[in-house]
Design a protein around this motif. Sequence first.
Motif, PDB file in Angstrom:
ATOM      1  N   ILE A   1     -25.542  17.143  -3.944  1.00 31.16           N
ATOM      2  CA  ILE A   1     -26.333  17.524  -5.416  1.00 31.16           C
ATOM      3  C   ILE A   1     -26.598  16.248  -5.870  1.00 31.16           C
ATOM      4  O   ILE A   1     -27.853  16.113  -6.327  1.00 31.16           O
ATOM      5  N   VAL A   2     -25.769  15.105  -5.831  1.00 28.82           N
ATOM      6  CA  VAL A   2     -26.340  13.742  -6.372  1.00 28.82           C
ATOM      7  C   VAL A   2     -25.764  12.868  -5.411  1.00 28.82           C
ATOM      8  O   VAL A   2     -24.977  13.168  -4.362  1.00 28.82           O
ATOM      9  N   ASP A   3     -26.244  11.611  -5.231  1.00 33.11           N
ATOM     10  CA  ASP A   3     -25.827  10.455  -4.730  1.00 33.11           C
ATOM     11  C   ASP A   3     -24.626  10.018  -5.511  1.00 33.11           C
ATOM     12  O   ASP A   3     -24.703   9.780  -6.623  1.00 33.11           O
ATOM     13  N   ALA A   4     -23.471  10.018  -4.918  1.00 27.02           N
ATOM     14  CA  ALA A   4     -22.099   9.709  -5.456  1.00 27.02           C
ATOM     15  C   ALA A   4     -21.318   8.652  -4.649  1.00 27.02           C
ATOM     16  O   ALA A   4     -21.045   8.969  -3.518  1.00 27.02           O
ATOM     17  N   VAL A   5     -21.125   7.373  -5.322  1.00 28.18           N
ATOM     18  CA  VAL A   5     -20.540   6.391  -4.446  1.00 28.18           C
ATOM     19  C   VAL A   5     -19.581   5.872  -5.475  1.00 28.18           C
ATOM     20  O   VAL A   5     -19.868   5.665  -6.579  1.00 28.18           O
ATOM     21  N   PRO A   6     -18.127   5.474  -5.249  1.00 23.68           N
ATOM     22  CA  PRO A   6     -17.400   4.755  -5.921  1.00 23.68           C
ATOM     23  C   PRO A   6     -18.124   3.279  -6.422  1.00 23.68           C
ATOM     24  O   PRO A   6     -18.533   2.648  -5.727  1.00 23.68           O
ATOM     25  N   ASP A   7     -17.527   2.990  -7.552  1.00 22.07           N
ATOM     26  CA  ASP A   7     -17.950   1.665  -8.211  1.00 22.07           C
ATOM     27  C   ASP A   7     -17.365   0.659  -7.460  1.00 22.07           C
ATOM     28  O   ASP A   7     -16.192   0.613  -7.422  1.00 22.07           O
TER      29      ASP A   7
ATOM     30  N   ALA B   1     -29.036  11.159  -9.729  1.00 24.00           N
ATOM     31  CA  ALA B   1     -29.729  12.565  -9.388  1.00 24.00           C
ATOM     32  C   ALA B   1     -30.831  12.165  -8.835  1.00 24.00           C
ATOM     33  O   ALA B   1     -31.792  11.217  -8.871  1.00 24.00           O
ATOM     34  N   GLY B   2     -31.076  13.206  -7.868  1.00 26.09           N
ATOM     35  CA  GLY B   2     -32.178  13.343  -6.960  1.00 26.09           C
ATOM     36  C   GLY B   2     -33.438  14.350  -7.400  1.00 26.09           C
ATOM     37  O   GLY B   2     -33.524  14.209  -8.556  1.00 26.09           O
TER      38      GLY B   2
END
Length: 398
Positions: free
Chosen positions: A30-36, A47-48
């Motif tokens: 749904i969104v691009d999610a990566v750990p900080d 968000a795309g």
Amino acid sequence: MTEVHLVEHAPAKAVPLPDAAGRALAASKIVDAVPDPYEPGLWRLRAGSKVGAVALDVPGGETTRLRITPKVPIERLFFLLGYSLYPHGWRERAVDVAGHDELLPAFAHAVERQTDRALRQGLLQGYRPAEATAFVVRGRIREAEQIRRRFGSPMPVEVAYDEFTTDIAENRILRAAVERLLRLPDVPRVVRTRLMHQRGRLANVTPLVRGQAVPSWQPNRLNARYHNALQLAGLVLDGASVEHLPGGLRMNGFLFDMNRVFEDFVCVALREALTPYGGHGTLQDGNVYLDEGGAIRMRPDLVWYGESGVPLAVADAKYKAGRPQGYPDADLYQMLAYCTSLGLNNGHLVYAKGNAPHAGHVMRRSGIVLHQHALDLGQAPAVLLRAVSALAERMVRL
């Protein structure tokens, strides 16, 4: 409860999230999610093209609510969606969003208002096929079933008939959309109360079972007062996204893909604008092949054919904004393949925003001209449609 508010295609935002929720969002796409990489417990979310609202429940943890706001105003989004569904009858003010600037509250309000207008004269009735076991013959006798179940006994009788009832596809769709919205978070309390009233009106209609296909309906003069409500209800059910993820995670959301919204609008609006010139348009034509053997299939968004069936124009919609260095080269390669396969000297790429209204590129050795057009979605609907008509005229002239 953690609330995250993102804007479509905006820069990434660092937010505190449980690892399970972050991983679930990353897996959902749904969104691009990566750990900080620098701060434990933070996730960077970007968000795309998907917009809407999502609630993520972690077992034994808190709920994460994610809202993604589109860049275009909510009223404009309704116009783009509505035009692609109903180009001849949709109007800019046909749907009231009551000033809501978030997608889900606006949609919930609009669906409730249109449902209220549809049901104001009472529930629509129609004929529905029905089967029953009865002591009086009604309709026709199901002979095979009578023999199988009754072994020659004349009574009771297995019959099939058309029942005149309110339990028809149109009412079932409206009930399913209302119930779907009532299960979603962030629906304003006032709107939720009115939705519950609409559900009460539809209480005698059979609810849709989860996973069951949405029943089909056909617009006609008898269900004319239902048209707007059914179109919005269909959008709610198409945009629904409920799934159980590994580990007991549950995601519940209502999302639109702006790529699809823009593509549908451009193709339908262009097809309508090209109609006066003769011929017919085909959307997502699956009969276009790059090779002679028919092994490499391509699907242009819109191919316009003349009366004799010869392709006259091809267009592809791209929900992208032009950058200072221009549009992606890969789009030109794709359009060049379309033109080569269809035997056309001109191809048209339509973008959501650009540095200039039009740019043309002449291909070496082939002489094919690839045109890049930009539509400004921030314009009023009438101005936007005039821009599409001008684009159609250019395509015909070339």
